[in-house]
Design a protein around this motif. Structure first.
Motif, PDB file in Angstrom:
ATOM      1  N   GLU A  78       0.818  -1.224   0.000  1.00  0.00           N
ATOM      2  CA  GLU A  78       0.000   0.000   0.000  1.00  0.00           C
ATOM      3  C   GLU A  78       0.846   1.265   0.000  1.00  0.00           C
ATOM      4  O   GLU A  78       0.314   2.368  -0.174  1.00  0.00           O
ATOM      5  CB  GLU A  78      -0.953   0.006   1.199  1.00  0.00           C
ATOM      6  CG  GLU A  78      -0.320   0.296   2.548  1.00  0.00           C
ATOM      7  CD  GLU A  78       0.317  -0.914   3.203  1.00  0.00           C
ATOM      8  OE1 GLU A  78       0.773  -0.796   4.356  1.00  0.00           O
ATOM      9  OE2 GLU A  78       0.338  -2.004   2.565  1.00  0.00           O
ATOM     10  N   PRO A  85      -6.456  -3.488  -6.901  1.00  0.00           N
ATOM     11  CA  PRO A  85      -7.547  -3.592  -5.927  1.00  0.00           C
ATOM     12  C   PRO A  85      -8.659  -4.532  -6.397  1.00  0.00           C
ATOM     13  O   PRO A  85      -8.777  -4.837  -7.586  1.00  0.00           O
ATOM     14  CB  PRO A  85      -8.056  -2.163  -5.829  1.00  0.00           C
ATOM     15  CG  PRO A  85      -7.772  -1.585  -7.187  1.00  0.00           C
ATOM     16  CD  PRO A  85      -6.485  -2.205  -7.628  1.00  0.00           C
ATOM     17  N   TYR A 144     -12.008  -3.817  -1.217  1.00  0.00           N
ATOM     18  CA  TYR A 144     -12.425  -2.438  -0.979  1.00  0.00           C
ATOM     19  C   TYR A 144     -13.561  -2.386   0.038  1.00  0.00           C
ATOM     20  O   TYR A 144     -13.598  -1.502   0.895  1.00  0.00           O
ATOM     21  CB  TYR A 144     -12.855  -1.791  -2.297  1.00  0.00           C
ATOM     22  CG  TYR A 144     -12.954  -0.288  -2.243  1.00  0.00           C
ATOM     23  CD1 TYR A 144     -11.929   0.475  -1.690  1.00  0.00           C
ATOM     24  CD2 TYR A 144     -14.067   0.374  -2.753  1.00  0.00           C
ATOM     25  CE1 TYR A 144     -12.017   1.862  -1.655  1.00  0.00           C
ATOM     26  CE2 TYR A 144     -14.154   1.757  -2.729  1.00  0.00           C
ATOM     27  CZ  TYR A 144     -13.125   2.494  -2.169  1.00  0.00           C
ATOM     28  OH  TYR A 144     -13.206   3.871  -2.133  1.00  0.00           O
ATOM     29  N   PHE A 158     -12.137  -2.765   3.426  1.00  0.00           N
ATOM     30  CA  PHE A 158     -11.524  -1.490   3.813  1.00  0.00           C
ATOM     31  C   PHE A 158     -12.588  -0.513   4.311  1.00  0.00           C
ATOM     32  O   PHE A 158     -12.403   0.159   5.338  1.00  0.00           O
ATOM     33  CB  PHE A 158     -10.778  -0.896   2.614  1.00  0.00           C
ATOM     34  CG  PHE A 158     -10.492   0.570   2.727  1.00  0.00           C
ATOM     35  CD1 PHE A 158      -9.506   1.046   3.583  1.00  0.00           C
ATOM     36  CD2 PHE A 158     -11.213   1.495   1.969  1.00  0.00           C
ATOM     37  CE1 PHE A 158      -9.247   2.418   3.691  1.00  0.00           C
ATOM     38  CE2 PHE A 158     -10.951   2.859   2.062  1.00  0.00           C
ATOM     39  CZ  PHE A 158      -9.968   3.316   2.925  1.00  0.00           C
ATOM     40  N   GLY A 185      -9.234   7.191  -3.255  1.00  0.00           N
ATOM     41  CA  GLY A 185     -10.616   6.882  -3.609  1.00  0.00           C
ATOM     42  C   GLY A 185     -10.890   7.110  -5.083  1.00  0.00           C
ATOM     43  O   GLY A 185     -11.589   6.309  -5.726  1.00  0.00           O
ATOM     44  N   VAL A 197      -9.023   4.280  -7.163  1.00  0.00           N
ATOM     45  CA  VAL A 197      -9.658   2.970  -6.995  1.00  0.00           C
ATOM     46  C   VAL A 197     -10.995   2.943  -7.721  1.00  0.00           C
ATOM     47  O   VAL A 197     -11.363   1.939  -8.346  1.00  0.00           O
ATOM     48  CB  VAL A 197      -9.837   2.643  -5.499  1.00  0.00           C
ATOM     49  CG1 VAL A 197     -10.700   1.394  -5.319  1.00  0.00           C
ATOM     50  CG2 VAL A 197      -8.475   2.435  -4.839  1.00  0.00           C
ATOM     51  N   SER A 198     -11.731   4.057  -7.660  1.00  0.00           N
ATOM     52  CA  SER A 198     -13.010   4.131  -8.361  1.00  0.00           C
ATOM     53  C   SER A 198     -12.819   3.971  -9.868  1.00  0.00           C
ATOM     54  O   SER A 198     -13.617   3.301 -10.547  1.00  0.00           O
ATOM     55  CB  SER A 198     -13.690   5.467  -8.052  1.00  0.00           C
ATOM     56  OG  SER A 198     -14.904   5.582  -8.757  1.00  0.00           O
ATOM     57  N   ILE A 219      -7.610  -3.118   0.906  1.00  0.00           N
ATOM     58  CA  ILE A 219      -8.056  -2.880  -0.472  1.00  0.00           C
ATOM     59  C   ILE A 219      -7.401  -3.859  -1.437  1.00  0.00           C
ATOM     60  O   ILE A 219      -8.005  -4.250  -2.444  1.00  0.00           O
ATOM     61  CB  ILE A 219      -7.740  -1.424  -0.902  1.00  0.00           C
ATOM     62  CG1 ILE A 219      -8.495  -0.427  -0.005  1.00  0.00           C
ATOM     63  CG2 ILE A 219      -8.113  -1.192  -2.365  1.00  0.00           C
ATOM     64  CD1 ILE A 219      -8.167   1.024  -0.305  1.00  0.00           C
TER      65      ILE A 219
END
Length: 289
Positions: free
Chosen positions: A109, A118, A123, A126, A221, A224-225, A287
């Motif tokens: 990480e 991920p 997720y 997390f 965020g 990862v999205s 994640i």
């Protein structure tokens, strides 16, 4: 170093200043010159006392040295204690995470998010563990075992309610929501214990959790999205109002509270930063699980 006046010179000045006017002895042919040259015993009372007002040499040197010794300043201290916390926190980042980082990459990480792999399941773990930590933090602040905690109620940075909405959204999409795991449970328990016995160290965690999420957390965020959620922005990364103003308000409160701390208490708070990073890192690692 301050200059010192020689003792002999000081006594000379003292005598000139305080001796009464010279006694005039009337001429008398019966007195010999050799007798007049001698001090009569009765004239001893005319002499000024030999007590010196000059500070002893050793004491004067110590005093001057002490006065010139500069006070130690901590990095960021001039701007307030929050800047001190920020400075210590930035040093614990890796170079890949921040320009000011000094730590070597050791854990997955700690690499750039672009190198992560991920998963939705990871997720969700997390998010669940993060919610447990925020539930704990906000509960501690509400209970306020120490009066200073009450300063941080309803700051607008609270995340528990936002995370609850996100998890409910995943559930509605058919995802199974896991139970909190070891990293979140361990951190929550640690925060509870710490908050009851060491408010300065607890504040270190409060600062790092909320401020880190508003900075690096938002970037994570977003990335990862993009990778696994089709660019969906979660409520976890949204704030009601101007985030910069919310952060500044909390920053001012933190600085104000820390004004009442001793230097020892401030240092104890700063030393807790590493533990904050350790616990948060273990949750972030979920994640990638």
């Amino acid at each position: 170093m301050a200059s010192l006046t020689p003792i002999s010179q000081s006594q000379s000045i003292f005598n000139k200043t305080h001796l009464p006017n010279p006694v005039v002895v009337p001429a008398n042919p019966g007195f010999s010159s050799s007798f007049l040259a001698k001090k009569p015993p009765s004239a001893l009372w005319l002499q000024a006392p030999r007590t010196s007002t000059v500070m002893p040499l050793k004491s004067a040197i110590v005093s001057a040295t002490t006065a010139e010794k500069p006070k130690k300043r901590y990095p960021g201290e001039a701007k307030g204690f929050v800047e001190e916390m920020r400075f210590v926190a930035m040093r614990l980042h890796t170079k890949e995470q921040a320009k000011e980082g000094e730590k070597e990459v050791k854990e997955p990480e700690e690499q750039k998010v672009t190198k992560w792999e991920p998963s939705v399941g990871g997720y969700l773990r997390f998010l669940v563990d993060s919610k447990l930590v925020y539930d704990t933090l906000e509960g501690i602040i509400e209970k306020a075992a120490f009066p200073s905690y009450a300063e941080f109620r309803n700051t607008g940075l609270e995340r528990s309610g936002k995370l609850a909405k996100d998890l409910e959204g995943f559930k509605e999409q058919g995802y199974s929501i896991p139970e909190p795991s070891s990293p979140g449970i361990t951190y929550a328990e640690y925060l509870k214990e710490l908050s009851e016995k060491d408010p300065q160290s607890f504040i270190c965690h409060f600062y790092n959790i909320y401020f880190a999420h508003s900075a690096g957390g938002r970037m994570i965020g977003k990335k990862v999205s993009e990778m696994i959620l089709n660019n969906k922005e979660l409520e976890f990364y949204k704030w009601d109002g101007d985030l910069s103003k919310l952060l500044n308000n909390v920053r001012e409160k933190l600085n104000k509270v820390a004004e009442g701390w001793t230097r020892e208490e401030k240092n104890r708070c700063l030393e807790e930063t590493e533990k904050s990073f350790k616990h948060s890192g273990e949750i972030l690692r979920l994640i990638l699980s």
